[in-house]
Scaffold this motif. Structure first.
Motif, mmCIF file in Angstrom:
data_model
loop_
_atom_site.group_PDB
_atom_site.id
_atom_site.type_symbol
_atom_site.label_atom_id
_atom_site.label_comp_id
_atom_site.label_asym_id
_atom_site.label_seq_id
_atom_site.Cartn_x
_atom_site.Cartn_y
_atom_site.Cartn_z
ATOM 1 N N TYR A 459 0.840 -1.207 0.000
ATOM 2 C CA TYR A 459 0.000 0.000 0.000
ATOM 3 C C TYR A 459 0.869 1.248 0.000
ATOM 4 O O TYR A 459 1.812 1.370 0.775
ATOM 5 C CB TYR A 459 -0.851 -0.001 1.267
ATOM 6 N N THR A 460 0.535 2.154 -0.904
ATOM 7 C CA THR A 460 1.172 3.472 -0.868
ATOM 8 C C THR A 460 0.113 4.465 -0.409
ATOM 9 O O THR A 460 -0.921 4.624 -1.059
ATOM 10 C CB THR A 460 1.686 3.869 -2.271
ATOM 11 N N ASP A 461 0.363 5.091 0.717
ATOM 12 C CA ASP A 461 -0.601 6.044 1.267
ATOM 13 C C ASP A 461 -0.752 7.209 0.294
ATOM 14 O O ASP A 461 0.241 7.850 -0.079
ATOM 15 C CB ASP A 461 -0.082 6.532 2.633
ATOM 16 N N PRO A 462 -1.995 7.484 -0.143
ATOM 17 C CA PRO A 462 -2.168 8.536 -1.155
ATOM 18 C C PRO A 462 -1.887 9.937 -0.620
ATOM 19 O O PRO A 462 -1.712 10.861 -1.398
ATOM 20 C CB PRO A 462 -3.642 8.418 -1.563
ATOM 21 N N ILE A 463 -1.807 10.095 0.696
ATOM 22 C CA ILE A 463 -1.591 11.429 1.253
ATOM 23 C C ILE A 463 -0.101 11.695 1.500
ATOM 24 O O ILE A 463 0.448 12.692 1.052
ATOM 25 C CB ILE A 463 -2.379 11.612 2.588
ATOM 26 N N ASP A 464 0.563 10.768 2.226
ATOM 27 C CA ASP A 464 1.987 11.052 2.522
ATOM 28 C C ASP A 464 2.940 10.136 1.754
ATOM 29 O O ASP A 464 4.152 10.176 1.970
ATOM 30 C CB ASP A 464 2.255 10.987 4.031
ATOM 31 N N GLN A 465 2.386 9.324 0.854
ATOM 32 C CA GLN A 465 3.181 8.434 -0.021
ATOM 33 C C GLN A 465 4.004 7.402 0.749
ATOM 34 O O GLN A 465 4.903 6.783 0.180
ATOM 35 C CB GLN A 465 4.158 9.249 -0.937
ATOM 36 N N SER A 466 3.737 7.202 2.032
ATOM 37 C CA SER A 466 4.491 6.170 2.755
ATOM 38 C C SER A 466 4.057 4.792 2.228
ATOM 39 O O SER A 466 2.903 4.592 1.839
ATOM 40 C CB SER A 466 4.251 6.266 4.258
ATOM 41 N N VAL A 467 5.021 3.872 2.223
ATOM 42 C CA VAL A 467 4.759 2.556 1.624
ATOM 43 C C VAL A 467 4.717 1.486 2.721
ATOM 44 O O VAL A 467 5.601 1.437 3.575
ATOM 45 C CB VAL A 467 5.861 2.217 0.591
ATOM 46 N N SER A 468 3.674 0.667 2.717
ATOM 47 C CA SER A 468 3.593 -0.459 3.654
ATOM 48 C C SER A 468 3.509 -1.735 2.834
ATOM 49 O O SER A 468 2.504 -1.993 2.166
ATOM 50 C CB SER A 468 2.357 -0.327 4.536
ATOM 51 N N ALA A 469 4.590 -2.513 2.889
ATOM 52 C CA ALA A 469 4.659 -3.738 2.078
ATOM 53 C C ALA A 469 4.236 -4.957 2.908
ATOM 54 O O ALA A 469 4.017 -4.853 4.114
ATOM 55 C CB ALA A 469 6.075 -3.913 1.561
ATOM 56 N N ASN A 470 4.119 -6.114 2.233
ATOM 57 C CA ASN A 470 3.827 -7.393 2.898
ATOM 58 C C ASN A 470 2.580 -7.343 3.780
ATOM 59 O O ASN A 470 2.600 -7.722 4.939
ATOM 60 C CB ASN A 470 5.024 -7.846 3.759
ATOM 61 N N GLN A 471 1.503 -6.867 3.203
ATOM 62 C CA GLN A 471 0.272 -6.680 3.975
ATOM 63 C C GLN A 471 -0.762 -7.775 3.686
ATOM 64 O O GLN A 471 -1.956 -7.537 3.749
ATOM 65 C CB GLN A 471 -0.325 -5.296 3.692
ATOM 66 N N GLY A 472 -0.295 -8.960 3.361
ATOM 67 C CA GLY A 472 -1.215 -10.077 3.144
ATOM 68 C C GLY A 472 -1.167 -10.563 1.712
ATOM 69 O O GLY A 472 -0.817 -9.825 0.786
ATOM 70 N N ILE A 473 -1.502 -11.843 1.557
ATOM 71 C CA ILE A 473 -1.441 -12.478 0.234
ATOM 72 C C ILE A 473 -2.818 -12.453 -0.404
ATOM 73 O O ILE A 473 -3.806 -12.828 0.235
ATOM 74 C CB ILE A 473 -0.938 -13.927 0.395
ATOM 75 N N ARG A 474 -2.866 -11.997 -1.655
ATOM 76 C CA ARG A 474 -4.162 -11.918 -2.352
ATOM 77 C C ARG A 474 -4.151 -12.834 -3.565
ATOM 78 O O ARG A 474 -3.233 -12.773 -4.383
ATOM 79 C CB ARG A 474 -4.412 -10.502 -2.898
ATOM 80 N N ILE A 475 -5.201 -13.618 -3.682
ATOM 81 C CA ILE A 475 -5.393 -14.368 -4.928
ATOM 82 C C ILE A 475 -6.758 -13.940 -5.463
ATOM 83 O O ILE A 475 -7.795 -14.193 -4.836
ATOM 84 C CB ILE A 475 -5.338 -15.896 -4.688
ATOM 85 N N GLY A 476 -6.743 -13.252 -6.591
ATOM 86 C CA GLY A 476 -7.989 -12.734 -7.161
ATOM 87 C C GLY A 476 -8.365 -13.537 -8.384
ATOM 88 O O GLY A 476 -7.490 -13.988 -9.148
ATOM 89 N N PHE A 477 -9.647 -13.743 -8.590
ATOM 90 C CA PHE A 477 -10.117 -14.546 -9.720
ATOM 91 C C PHE A 477 -10.837 -13.656 -10.735
ATOM 92 O O PHE A 477 -11.289 -12.557 -10.402
ATOM 93 C CB PHE A 477 -11.022 -15.671 -9.214
ATOM 94 N N THR A 478 -10.963 -14.170 -11.937
ATOM 95 C CA THR A 478 -11.526 -13.345 -13.013
ATOM 96 C C THR A 478 -12.986 -12.961 -12.747
ATOM 97 O O THR A 478 -13.466 -11.960 -13.248
ATOM 98 C CB THR A 478 -11.440 -14.084 -14.369
ATOM 99 N N ASN A 479 -13.699 -13.757 -11.932
ATOM 100 C CA ASN A 479 -15.095 -13.415 -11.628
ATOM 101 C C ASN A 479 -15.224 -12.526 -10.391
ATOM 102 O O ASN A 479 -16.302 -12.360 -9.841
ATOM 103 C CB ASN A 479 -15.929 -14.685 -11.448
ATOM 104 N N GLY A 480 -14.093 -11.961 -9.917
ATOM 105 C CA GLY A 480 -14.128 -11.036 -8.787
ATOM 106 C C GLY A 480 -13.982 -11.713 -7.441
ATOM 107 O O GLY A 480 -13.822 -11.047 -6.418
ATOM 108 N N SER A 481 -14.030 -13.040 -7.407
ATOM 109 C CA SER A 481 -13.849 -13.745 -6.122
ATOM 110 C C SER A 481 -12.417 -13.560 -5.642
ATOM 111 O O SER A 481 -11.507 -13.306 -6.449
ATOM 112 C CB SER A 481 -14.129 -15.235 -6.292
ATOM 113 N N ARG A 482 -12.223 -13.714 -4.337
ATOM 114 C CA ARG A 482 -10.867 -13.556 -3.792
ATOM 115 C C ARG A 482 -10.620 -14.557 -2.664
ATOM 116 O O ARG A 482 -11.540 -14.916 -1.930
ATOM 117 C CB ARG A 482 -10.663 -12.159 -3.200
ATOM 118 N N ILE A 483 -9.360 -14.952 -2.539
ATOM 119 C CA ILE A 483 -8.886 -15.651 -1.338
ATOM 120 C C ILE A 483 -7.740 -14.802 -0.802
ATOM 121 O O ILE A 483 -6.834 -14.434 -1.550
ATOM 122 C CB ILE A 483 -8.342 -17.065 -1.662
ATOM 123 N N ILE A 484 -7.782 -14.497 0.490
ATOM 124 C CA ILE A 484 -6.723 -13.699 1.114
ATOM 125 C C ILE A 484 -6.137 -14.503 2.276
ATOM 126 O O ILE A 484 -6.889 -15.138 3.028
ATOM 127 C CB ILE A 484 -7.300 -12.376 1.706
#
Ligand code: G16
Length: 545
Positions: A459-484
């Motif tokens: 995540y890059t904070d849109p206000i102060d541009q600080s970056v937070s990495a490694n915030q969880g694993i996302r698997i997104g599917f073409t029909n919009g479903s997700r596993i996190i």
């Protein structure tokens, strides 16, 4: 002259704040110098303490009072000018956030391990909130940790314990101590946001019947004052109302498993119109109607879609934010109403900048948290009042409000599976295995699901541009479903692995579907991809919400 003692100490290496402050077993906090080391490290990381105002209070759990006395002595020794303390050492987390803002304090220390159990063998916690009333962002918490690794001394004023039980203001040396009623300011704020006239009419007449479960934690006195004394709900509308040092031996996490008494009632023939529960420190909420549970993700979406019915938001909202694992239900509302929508990492601290910049008005998380720009914490009773206000205006049962929302926007069927107290090494291996797997996943087909993307959320904070990495694993599917997949940042024993699954459906016949059945294929896939069961030897999750 008050004597200030310099106490020599050695660093502890485990004082890195998690998702929401430092949480450990009480016995860890009771080690020599442990609490003082951490609080001094917080003070050392501030530019100065001289002349500053600090708010202090906690959820009343075991060790709350002892901790407050230690912090008062540290605060005096470090040069604070004024302490605003909740009577009895009590302040709910949202009330503390409000008090910081209302009295223009420079910050606050909130003593709580939130939804974790309390008692001599259970958990304690402490977090620092900044001048905007919100949890300290990562650049602060990183600094606290660095200071804690290098600390060699702390400063303690030699004074008697302070009387926490009488409201009033007095001085000890140069330090002003102001003991305030913990509920009054917060109750006044709620009366400004919601239509108290309408609520009073419907709650006192029994037009809306309710059951609020305070889980023997901090919200008891808040609910008693607001729901019963101000809004006229019958006194027996609140259960487990008395705050206890050990929260009655319960687990004050407002979900269907831990708020079982309430859940059983709401799914029985005797169910009132509305049911709700809050957690240890009053920032979480669970919303139920007669025979229906509203998922926190749906709750945020429904609030956003109906915000203009609430007096404080009648002119509309500026935008919405949700944490990454929260379902995409709020995004659909944002799209329909042409509102900005933000996806942040888990943790309320990530909403602070967006709220301060008025990019959003409402925000929420799947972890039973919703809130608005009225404070900088999630707010349990606020969510309860929001829903009650909605039910009162719409004159519709909760179930009808939810069904109507799904009719309009479709349903994001959602569930979270938690595996608690997994051996840390095994949990780390599971995540290492998943991370290795990610590049090979896109375009692979698993039954009706085709992987669209697989990554670690950054995540890059849109206000102060600080970056937070490694915030969880996302698997997104073409029909919009997700596993996190995420590792909890609030547990105190081993590691807690969270698996979040969601699937969108605009098929009305799915509106009655049991999420565990509707999501069965995705849940199985999540278990297979992570090899969780083989690696942990577990046969089922600890908690399903
Ligand atoms: C805390 C944070 C929340 C966050 C939650 C996640 O809640 O304040 O913003 O969503 O932790 O917990 P975990 O990392 O275990 O998934 P609380 O109520 O414990 O302060």
């Amino acid at each position: 002259m008050t004597t200030i003692n310099t106490i020599k100490t050695n660093p502890y290496t485990d004082q890195k704040p998690g998702t929401s402050g430092l949480r450990k077993k009480v016995k860890v906090f009771q080690q020599t110098h442990y609490l003082a080391n951490f609080v001094q490290s917080v003070f050392n990381s501030l530019e100065t303490c001289d002349g500053k105002i600090l708010v202090l209070g906690g959820d009343g759990r075991y060790f709350n009072r002892e901790a407050i006395q230690i912090i008062i002595k540290l605060a005096l020794a470090n040069g604070f000018a004024k302490l605003i303390i909740g009577q009895g050492g009590l302040l709910s987390t949202p009330a503390a956030s409000h008090v910081i803002r209302k009295y223009k304090a420079d910050g606050g220390l909130i003593l709580s391990a939130s939804h974790n159990p309390a008692g001599v063998d259970e958990d304690f916690g402490i977090k620092y909130n900044i001048f905007n009333g919100g949890p300290a962002p990562e650049k602060y918490t990183d600094a606290f940790f660095q200071h804690s690794l290098n600390i060699s001394e702390y400063y303690l004023a030699e004074i008697a314990d302070v009387d926490l039980d009488n409201v009033g203001s007095y001085n000890i040396a140069e330090l002003e101590i102001n003991i305030i009623d913990p509920v009054t300011d917060y109750a006044e704020l709620m009366a400004e946001i919601f239509d108290f006239e309408l609520l009073k009419q419907q709650l006192s007449s029994g037009e809306i019947s309710l059951c609020f479960d305070a889980m023997h934690a901090i919200t008891g006195p808040y609910a008693q004052r607001i729901l019963v004394e101000m809004l006229g709900a019958p006194a027996d509308s609140i259960i487990n109302a008395e705050p206890l040092l050990d929260f009655g031996g319960g687990h004050p996490d407002p979900n269907l498993v831990y708020a079982k008494e309430l859940a059983d009632l709401m799914f029985s023939d005797a169910a009132p119109d509305f049911g709700a529960a809050s957690d240890g420190d009053g920032d979480r909420n669970m919303i139920l109607g007669n025979n229906i549970f509203v998922t926190p993700s749906d709750s945020l979406a429904i609030m956003a879609a109906n915000a203009t019915l609430i007096p404080a938001y009648k002119n509309g909202i500026s935008g919405i934010a949700r944490s990454m694992p929260t379902s995409q239900a709020p995004d659909r509302v944002a799209k329909a109403y042409n509102l900005p929508c933000f996806e942040t990492p888990t943790g309320w601290k990530f909403f602070g900048n967006l709220l301060d910049a008025d990019k959003i008005t409402l925000c929420g998380e799947e972890s039973f948290g919703t809130g608005s720009n009225h404070v900088r914490e999630k707010d349990g009773l606020w969510a309860v009042l929001f829903w009650l206000n909605l039910v009162a205006v719409k004159k519709q049962p909760v179930a009808e409000i939810v069904q109507a929302h799904w009719q309009q926007f479709g349903r994001d069927i959602y569930s979270r599976h938690d595996y608690d107290a997994v051996e840390t090494e095994i949990a780390n291996e599971i995540f290492a295995h998943l991370i290795k797997l990610l590049p090979s996943l896109p375009i692979q087909v698993f039954g009706q699901y085709t992987v669209a993307y697989a990554d670690e959320f950054c995540y890059t904070d849109p206000i102060d541009q600080s970056v937070s990495a490694n915030q969880g694993i996302r698997i997104g599917f073409t029909n919009g479903s997700r596993i996190i997949f995420r590792l909890s940042g609030t547990g105190t024993v081993g590691a807690t692995i969270r698996i979040y699954v969601e699937r969108f459906s605009d098929d009305v016949s799915q509106h009655k579907a049991d999420p565990q059945l509707a999501l069965a294929e995705l849940i199985l896939l999540a278990e297979q991809l992570s090899e969780l069961k083989q690696r942990t030897g577990r046969t089922e999750p600890t908690v399903i919400t």
